[in-house]
Design an enzyme around this catalytic site. Structure first.
Site, PDB file in Angstrom:
ATOM      1  N   HIS A 189       0.818  -1.207   0.000  1.00 45.66           N
ATOM      2  CA  HIS A 189       0.000   0.000   0.000  1.00 45.66           C
ATOM      3  C   HIS A 189       0.854   1.259   0.000  1.00 45.66           C
ATOM      4  O   HIS A 189       0.517   2.257  -0.634  1.00 45.66           O
ATOM      5  CB  HIS A 189      -0.919   0.003   1.232  1.00 45.66           C
ATOM      6  CG  HIS A 189      -2.093  -0.910   1.086  1.00 45.66           C
ATOM      7  ND1 HIS A 189      -2.623  -1.599   2.144  1.00 45.66           N
ATOM      8  CD2 HIS A 189      -2.837  -1.244   0.013  1.00 45.66           C
ATOM      9  CE1 HIS A 189      -3.647  -2.311   1.731  1.00 45.66           C
ATOM     10  NE2 HIS A 189      -3.792  -2.125   0.453  1.00 45.66           N
ATOM     11  N   ARG A 297      -7.168  -0.413 -16.890  1.00 43.35           N
ATOM     12  CA  ARG A 297      -6.968  -1.651 -16.137  1.00 43.35           C
ATOM     13  C   ARG A 297      -7.925  -1.667 -14.946  1.00 43.35           C
ATOM     14  O   ARG A 297      -7.617  -1.145 -13.884  1.00 43.35           O
ATOM     15  CB  ARG A 297      -5.526  -1.740 -15.638  1.00 43.35           C
ATOM     16  CG  ARG A 297      -4.455  -1.654 -16.720  1.00 43.35           C
ATOM     17  CD  ARG A 297      -3.094  -1.741 -16.062  1.00 43.35           C
ATOM     18  NE  ARG A 297      -1.983  -1.694 -16.988  1.00 43.35           N
ATOM     19  CZ  ARG A 297      -1.294  -0.594 -17.291  1.00 43.35           C
ATOM     20  NH1 ARG A 297      -1.629   0.563 -16.730  1.00 43.35           N
ATOM     21  NH2 ARG A 297      -0.287  -0.642 -18.125  1.00 43.35           N
ATOM     22  N   ARG A 333     -10.862  -2.680 -20.094  1.00 45.14           N
ATOM     23  CA  ARG A 333     -10.560  -4.110 -20.054  1.00 45.14           C
ATOM     24  C   ARG A 333     -11.262  -4.743 -18.865  1.00 45.14           C
ATOM     25  O   ARG A 333     -11.181  -4.230 -17.744  1.00 45.14           O
ATOM     26  CB  ARG A 333      -9.052  -4.330 -19.954  1.00 45.14           C
ATOM     27  CG  ARG A 333      -8.662  -5.808 -19.974  1.00 45.14           C
ATOM     28  CD  ARG A 333      -7.151  -5.996 -19.987  1.00 45.14           C
ATOM     29  NE  ARG A 333      -6.522  -5.578 -18.741  1.00 45.14           N
ATOM     30  CZ  ARG A 333      -5.212  -5.558 -18.544  1.00 45.14           C
ATOM     31  NH1 ARG A 333      -4.403  -5.913 -19.518  1.00 45.14           N
ATOM     32  NH2 ARG A 333      -4.707  -5.182 -17.382  1.00 45.14           N
ATOM     33  N   GLU A 432      -2.550 -11.459 -26.604  1.00 44.50           N
ATOM     34  CA  GLU A 432      -1.408 -11.589 -25.713  1.00 44.50           C
ATOM     35  C   GLU A 432      -0.964 -13.028 -25.532  1.00 44.50           C
ATOM     36  O   GLU A 432      -0.027 -13.300 -24.774  1.00 44.50           O
ATOM     37  CB  GLU A 432      -1.728 -10.961 -24.347  1.00 44.50           C
ATOM     38  CG  GLU A 432      -3.010 -11.457 -23.724  1.00 44.50           C
ATOM     39  CD  GLU A 432      -3.440 -10.644 -22.507  1.00 44.50           C
ATOM     40  OE1 GLU A 432      -2.588  -9.966 -21.907  1.00 44.50           O
ATOM     41  OE2 GLU A 432      -4.639 -10.686 -22.171  1.00 44.50           O
ATOM     42  N   ASN A 455       3.433  -7.032 -23.289  1.00 41.28           N
ATOM     43  CA  ASN A 455       4.121  -7.553 -22.096  1.00 41.28           C
ATOM     44  C   ASN A 455       3.906  -9.053 -21.944  1.00 41.28           C
ATOM     45  O   ASN A 455       4.857  -9.828 -21.814  1.00 41.28           O
ATOM     46  CB  ASN A 455       3.630  -6.840 -20.837  1.00 41.28           C
ATOM     47  CG  ASN A 455       3.957  -5.365 -20.856  1.00 41.28           C
ATOM     48  OD1 ASN A 455       4.491  -4.841 -21.817  1.00 41.28           O
ATOM     49  ND2 ASN A 455       3.628  -4.678 -19.776  1.00 41.28           N
ATOM     50  N   ASP A 456       2.652  -9.484 -21.942  1.00 45.18           N
ATOM     51  CA  ASP A 456       2.378 -10.916 -21.798  1.00 45.18           C
ATOM     52  C   ASP A 456       2.718 -11.682 -23.062  1.00 45.18           C
ATOM     53  O   ASP A 456       3.156 -12.836 -22.994  1.00 45.18           O
ATOM     54  CB  ASP A 456       0.910 -11.137 -21.429  1.00 45.18           C
ATOM     55  CG  ASP A 456       0.683 -11.151 -19.924  1.00 45.18           C
ATOM     56  OD1 ASP A 456       1.649 -11.413 -19.189  1.00 45.18           O
ATOM     57  OD2 ASP A 456      -0.447 -10.887 -19.484  1.00 45.18           O
ATOM     58  N   ARG A 466       8.406 -13.084 -16.629  1.00 44.96           N
ATOM     59  CA  ARG A 466       9.010 -11.758 -16.512  1.00 44.96           C
ATOM     60  C   ARG A 466       9.186 -11.318 -15.066  1.00 44.96           C
ATOM     61  O   ARG A 466       9.821 -10.297 -14.801  1.00 44.96           O
ATOM     62  CB  ARG A 466       8.183 -10.721 -17.279  1.00 44.96           C
ATOM     63  CG  ARG A 466       6.715 -10.654 -16.918  1.00 44.96           C
ATOM     64  CD  ARG A 466       5.967  -9.870 -18.007  1.00 44.96           C
ATOM     65  NE  ARG A 466       4.519  -9.964 -17.867  1.00 44.96           N
ATOM     66  CZ  ARG A 466       3.727  -8.941 -17.597  1.00 44.96           C
ATOM     67  NH1 ARG A 466       4.236  -7.759 -17.425  1.00 44.96           N
ATOM     68  NH2 ARG A 466       2.440  -9.100 -17.505  1.00 44.96           N
ATOM     69  N   CYS A 503      -0.818  -2.057 -26.885  1.00 41.42           N
ATOM     70  CA  CYS A 503      -0.669  -1.500 -25.543  1.00 41.42           C
ATOM     71  C   CYS A 503       0.504  -2.193 -24.877  1.00 41.42           C
ATOM     72  O   CYS A 503       1.128  -3.084 -25.438  1.00 41.42           O
ATOM     73  CB  CYS A 503      -1.949  -1.664 -24.718  1.00 41.42           C
ATOM     74  SG  CYS A 503      -2.319  -3.364 -24.252  1.00 41.42           S
TER      75      CYS A 503
END
Length: 625
Positions: A189, A297, A333, A432, A455-456, A466, A503
């Site tokens: 947090h 997201r 998404r 992805e 990324n994925d 990763r 993206c």
């Protein structure tokens, strides 16, 4: 120099203020059975004061952190109301006749130790919340004073062994230059709050310092690289002063590009959208004149709380995003949790390979009640702006069709309730997974758009986790196999008139811009901070170079060969003059900015106002797409 973990980007330079470790030390205090009622009343009174204090802090800092980030304190309130925690405290008092503060301390230690033993980084970091809430309650039970807080009349770099959210909110963002902690995690947090507040933060220095940092020590912290200097030499100070000055000058120069259209030199429009995780980021989205939001997201709406967000809560957030974008599109998404993104109130199974397991659309299709709630909220918000729906981690036509069945059911429900929504709302998917790439021709016939999640995709194409430090060096977005996956997806989308965008971090990496020109991709969605840097390069590029770029990239046998080709186009200002022959014409050559980053256009004299843009850093493999 000490290497830690960069948790919030930026550079901070200043004197340290060290918060002493806060550990309660008091003897066991036994009570008589006749005192139980009085001890319980003390406990309940301490809980009431603690809850009131947390509510007050939340209200004070909602304007600083935003509504979403202050949900951290909802989680703290939930701990004080948790029947398991309270049952443990009450049981110790009743069975062992211990005073309220002793029972609270023992309960805290039990649950903290239990969380620490779990093989889950996210859950380990939740132990800090229990300690924070428990210490607040102990403070009221013991009548203790507040901890010593940093000075309010001079800037400082805050240093602590372990920082708690309730301490973080007391920071004056005008005085707190940065934060350093010995312990902690990037998903804690405190790290979330530091990023939201724009405060550089480096953690993980435990056991790495030759001697403890003292209040008054001069620190330099680099939140990007995760580096801390303690009382550095003058040459290091001057180097970082120059870096900060160059960075500030670069940002000022780039900001001049915000009002310009994002077009290539030969007039082709390339939309530059933003990836966001919260409403708070919209101010910067609009300030950088992004074409819209290419990736919202939504999983971050579900984090740092004790239960799933209700439909009304989600609807309010999605509507606000749509309205504030004022006609610009937003791609929402659907829930993408699992893998490295967990919810502490959603009991996900422990898995050997969570990235290959129960996550994203697989969870949504299994928990259609949660899925439909989110889809209803998105549909309702679509009445107020240009909203699009995107499903994550699609690997088959069956998954896509099942998801659309739930969407149609949600539409029918809203129709029966007389609730307006956009009936022709666009629906797309993330590309992805290699499976999605290989059947992209089939998928393109049933969706409105693709968004390539680099990324994925890189992770799955190369079979490289990763998040695994042992193999992270193998994570290579410029691998020839990755380029072929991108090409196949773009070709199949074009074949069926399906819009395709990108993206993920690769979309915002200026080294990759020639790839998108080569593939004819005209929409990129990236972190807000990358938009103007990419526009800077785009303004000096030529879309007509695309075919030639691909002719050079296609036969490349290695990522080194790929980056060599890309580097030549970068050095030529991405304009094509002399690119094939390797000349260094244009502002990105030897006399331009380091690393071939071109100078911002739109100023009176671009050559004179060119910022000293540093060499692009290595591709950050750990970010979410």
């Amino acid at each position: 120099m000490v290497e830690g973990i960069g948790a919030s980007p930026g550079i901070a330079m200043g004197k340290a203020f060290v918060i002493p470790t806060w550990e309660w030390d008091f003897p066991d205090k036994l009570i008589d059975v006749t005192d139980l009622a009085y001890e319980f009343e003390r406990l309940y009174d301490g809980i009431r004061h603690s809850k009131s204090e947390i509510e007050q802090i939340k209200q004070e800092f909602v304007s600083v952190l935003g509504e979403e980030q202050t949900q951290i304190f909802d989680a703290h309130l939930a701990i004080l109301e948790d029947p398991i925690f309270m049952s443990e405290v009450q049981g110790i008092m009743q069975r062992q006749y211990k005073a309220a503060e002793v029972a609270v301390k023992e309960a805290i230690e039990k649950f903290v130790n239990m969380f620490d033993l779990l093989d889950d980084t996210y859950m380990k970091e939740r132990a800090l919340d229990i300690k924070d809430v428990g210490n607040r309650l102990l403070k009221h039970l013991l009548g203790a004073l507040e901890e010593t807080l940093p000075p309010k009349d001079q800037p400082y770099v805050l240093v602590a062994k372990e920082l708690q959210p309730s301490q973080m909110v007391h920071l004056d963002v005008n005085q707190a230059l940065g934060v350093v902690t010995m312990l902690g995690g990037k998903t804690s947090h405190v790290a979330i709050m530091a990023r939201a507040m724009g405060v550089p933060y480096v953690l993980g220095l435990e056991g790495k310092l030759a001697s403890p940092i003292q209040t008054g020590d001069y620190l330099i912290i680099d939140g990007d690289e995760g580096i801390v200097y303690v009382n550095p030499g003058e040459h290091v100070v001057e180097r970082y002063k120059a870096r900060k000055a160059n960075w500030n000058a670069m940002q000022e120069s780039l900001q001049k590009l915000a009002h310009l259209p994002s077009r290539t030199r030969d007039g082709v429009q390339v939309n530059l959208a933003a990836n966001i995780s919260s409403v708070k980021e919209l101010t910067q989205v609009m300030g950088n004149n992004a074409s819209g939001v290419g990736l919202f997201r939504t999983e971050f709406l579900y984090m740092d709380r004790s239960s799933f967000p209700l439909e009304e809560e989600q609807f309010a957030v999605y509507r606000e995003v749509a309205e504030r974008l004022n006609g610009r599109p937003v791609v929402i998404r659907t829930l993408d949790v699992g893998g490295d993104k967990n919810l502490d109130y959603l009991a996900l199974p422990e898995e050997e390979n969570p990235s290959l397991g129960y996550r994203a659309i697989r969870i949504s299709l299994d928990r259609t009640d949660l899925f439909k709630t989110q889809l209803r909220a998105i549909l309702r918000a679509s009445h107020y702006g240009r909203i699009k729906i995107m499903y994550p981690m699609i690997s088959s036509l069956d998954e896509l069709r099942r998801a659309n069945l739930v969407l149609e059911e949600a539409k029918r429900e809203l129709d029966s309730e007389g609730i307006p929504y956009r009936p022709d709302i666009e629906v797309g998917i993330m590309i992805e997974l290699p499976a999605a790439v290989m059947i992209s021709e089939l998928l393109a016939q049933e969706v409105d758009f693709f968004s390539i999640g680099t990324n994925d995709l890189v992770q799955y194409v190369l079979a490289v986790d990763r998040m695994n430090e042992q193999v992270a060096h193998l994570y290579d977005p410029f691998h020839p196999a990755v380029l072929r996956m991108l090409k196949l997806t773009a070709d199949n989308a074009r074949l069926h008139g399906t819009h395709v965008s990108v993206c993920g971090e690769l979309a915002g990496d200026i080294r990759a811009l020639p790839i998108w020109l080569a593939l004819g991709i005209t929409e990129l969605s990236m972190s807000v901070q990358s938009i103007l840097k990419v526009k800077n390069s785009l303004l000096q590029s030529a879309s007509g170079d695309g075919p030639q770029i691909w002719r050079e990239l296609a036969p490349c046998p290695s990522s080194a060969a790929v980056t060599e080709v890309l580097g030549r186009y970068m050095k030529s200002g991405l304009a094509g003059e002399g690119a094939a022959s390797g000349t260094e014409a244009g502002p990105g050559g030897e006399n331009g900015t380091p690393g071939g980053a071109p100078a911002p256009q739109g100023a009176a004299d671009p050559q004179k106002e060119a910022p000293q843009d540093p060499v692009p850093p290595p591709y950050p493999a750990g970010e979410f797409c």
